[in-house]
Design a protein around this motif. Structure first.
Motif, short mmCIF file in Angstrom:
data_model
loop_
_atom_site.label_atom_id
_atom_site.label_comp_id
_atom_site.label_asym_id
_atom_site.label_seq_id
_atom_site.Cartn_x
_atom_site.Cartn_y
_atom_site.Cartn_z
N MET A 6 0.87 -1.04 0.03
CA MET A 6 -0.06 -0.11 0.05
C MET A 6 0.86 1.25 -0.02
N ASN A 7 0.52 2.32 -0.71
CA ASN A 7 1.16 3.64 -0.74
C ASN A 7 1.06 4.19 0.65
N THR A 8 2.18 4.68 1.21
CA THR A 8 2.37 5.38 2.54
C THR A 8 2.70 6.67 2.41
N ILE A 9 2.01 7.66 3.07
CA ILE A 9 2.16 9.09 2.97
C ILE A 9 2.50 9.35 4.33
N MET A 10 3.94 10.17 4.43
CA MET A 10 4.23 10.53 5.74
C MET A 10 3.88 12.01 6.10
N ILE A 11 3.22 12.31 7.13
CA ILE A 11 3.06 13.77 7.15
C ILE A 11 4.17 13.98 8.56
N VAL A 12 4.71 15.26 8.32
CA VAL A 12 5.51 15.67 9.18
C VAL A 12 4.78 17.46 9.62
N GLU A 13 4.32 17.20 10.61
CA GLU A 13 3.62 18.48 11.12
C GLU A 13 3.27 18.58 12.53
N ASP A 14 3.84 19.57 13.34
CA ASP A 14 3.76 19.58 14.67
C ASP A 14 2.58 19.83 15.30
N GLU A 15 1.76 20.58 14.57
CA GLU A 15 0.23 20.97 14.90
C GLU A 15 -0.64 19.80 14.78
N ASP A 16 -1.03 19.23 16.04
CA ASP A 16 -1.83 18.21 16.21
C ASP A 16 -3.22 18.24 15.40
N ALA A 17 -3.86 19.27 15.69
CA ALA A 17 -5.12 19.20 14.91
C ALA A 17 -5.08 19.04 13.29
N ILE A 18 -3.97 19.88 12.64
CA ILE A 18 -3.73 19.97 11.25
C ILE A 18 -3.52 18.35 10.88
N SER A 19 -2.30 17.80 11.47
CA SER A 19 -1.85 16.32 11.21
C SER A 19 -2.99 15.05 11.27
N ARG A 20 -3.89 15.40 12.42
CA ARG A 20 -5.08 14.52 12.46
C ARG A 20 -6.15 14.57 11.58
N VAL A 21 -6.49 15.75 10.90
CA VAL A 21 -7.27 16.17 9.93
C VAL A 21 -6.93 15.52 8.70
N LEU A 22 -5.40 16.04 8.11
CA LEU A 22 -5.16 15.61 7.10
C LEU A 22 -4.93 13.94 6.96
N ALA A 23 -4.51 13.37 8.15
CA ALA A 23 -4.26 11.68 8.08
C ALA A 23 -5.74 11.01 7.99
N ALA A 24 -6.64 11.52 8.38
CA ALA A 24 -8.11 11.16 8.46
C ALA A 24 -8.82 11.15 6.73
N TYR A 25 -8.27 12.22 6.12
CA TYR A 25 -8.60 12.51 4.79
C TYR A 25 -7.93 11.62 3.80
N ILE A 26 -6.59 11.53 4.21
CA ILE A 26 -5.61 10.92 3.34
C ILE A 26 -5.96 9.23 3.54
N ARG A 27 -6.27 8.86 4.70
CA ARG A 27 -6.40 7.17 4.94
C ARG A 27 -7.96 7.05 4.32
N LYS A 28 -8.84 7.93 4.01
CA LYS A 28 -10.15 7.78 3.52
C LYS A 28 -9.88 7.69 1.98
N ALA A 29 -8.94 8.23 1.40
CA ALA A 29 -8.54 8.37 -0.04
C ALA A 29 -7.78 7.03 -0.25
N GLY A 30 -7.49 6.13 0.58
CA GLY A 30 -7.06 4.61 0.30
C GLY A 30 -5.38 4.90 0.48
#
Length: 228
Positions: free
Chosen positions: A1-25
């Motif tokens: 599976m394709n793996t996306i690495m998020i490097v972001e220290d703001e928890d709210a931003i990283s969590r939202v991004l991760a949720a949308y990225i995982r939803k995209a597969g």
């Protein structure tokens, strides 16, 4: 599976991004500082990195330089700053795209898909390339012609460096805008023609038998280089 690495220290931003990225597969991992991100990257190179510029301890530019030293892995930069100079710096340093906060998570996912559809980035085998009497130093962002350095604006330099990384390959204007200046670029594709015109004037004394920037009518541009 394709793996996306998020490097972001703001928890709210990283969590939202991760949720949308995982939803995209995609699979997704989050790192909140540069040291953790570099260790994880070296252990298992991801498919793509989303990299914030402002991080504790080690900034995004340092992490990007580490990535580019060893890998052509696509990188999308995130920043709260929207200066054109920042975007040009990011693209010159090897970023594949650049997004300014605040942004919509859906757009980040769209940019991930767009970047992954591009041909793989060409990593030069050394820090510079030479085509006859012209030498382009990718590390210092300097161009020499007959031993003398040329004065080139950051935007024109980013275009020349990209073409030099892909000699004898044809690119449409729209491709050059996307690959060199990023999707945040606002302006006409006529800007590519003007940049090419300025570069040709600077390279006027580059012997055509060594290379030249060629226009392919109805198609686009390429840096022809005699690599023999």
């Amino acid at each position: 599976m394709n793996t996306i690495m998020i490097v972001e220290d703001e928890d709210a931003i990283s969590r939202v991004l991760a949720a949308y990225i995982r939803k995209a597969g995609f699979d997704c991992s989050i790192y909140r500082n540069g040291r953790e991100a570099i260790e994880a990257f070296d252990a298992a190179t991801p498919t793509l990195v989303i990299l914030d510029v402002m991080l504790p301890g080690m900034n995004g530019w340092e992490i990007l330089n580490h990535i580019r030293y060893k890998s052509a892995c696509p990188v999308i930069m995130l920043t709260a700053r929207g200066d054109v100079s920042d975007r040009i710096l990011g693209l010159n340093e090897g970023a594949d795209d650049y997004m300014t906060k605040p942004f919509e998570p859906e757009e980040v996912v769209a940019r991930i898909h767009a970047v992954l559809r591009r041909p793989p980035r060409s990593l030069v085998s050394s820090e510079q390339v030479t085509f006859g009497s012209i030498r382009i130093d990718f590390k210092s962002h300097t161009v020499y012609l007959n031993g003398a350095s040329l004065s080139i604006t950051p935007r024109d330099l980013s275009l020349l460096m990209f073409l030099a990384e892909h000699p004898n390959q044809i690119f449409y204007r729209e491709q050059l805008i996307d690959k060199v200046w990023g999707m945040d670029y606002e302006g006409s594709d006529r800007a590519v023609d003007l940049a090419i015109k300025r570069l040709r004037k600077l390279l006027l004394h580059w012997p055509p038998e060594e290379g030249e920037i060629r226009t392919l009518r109805g198609t686009g541009y390429m840096l022809y280089a005699n690599t023999q």
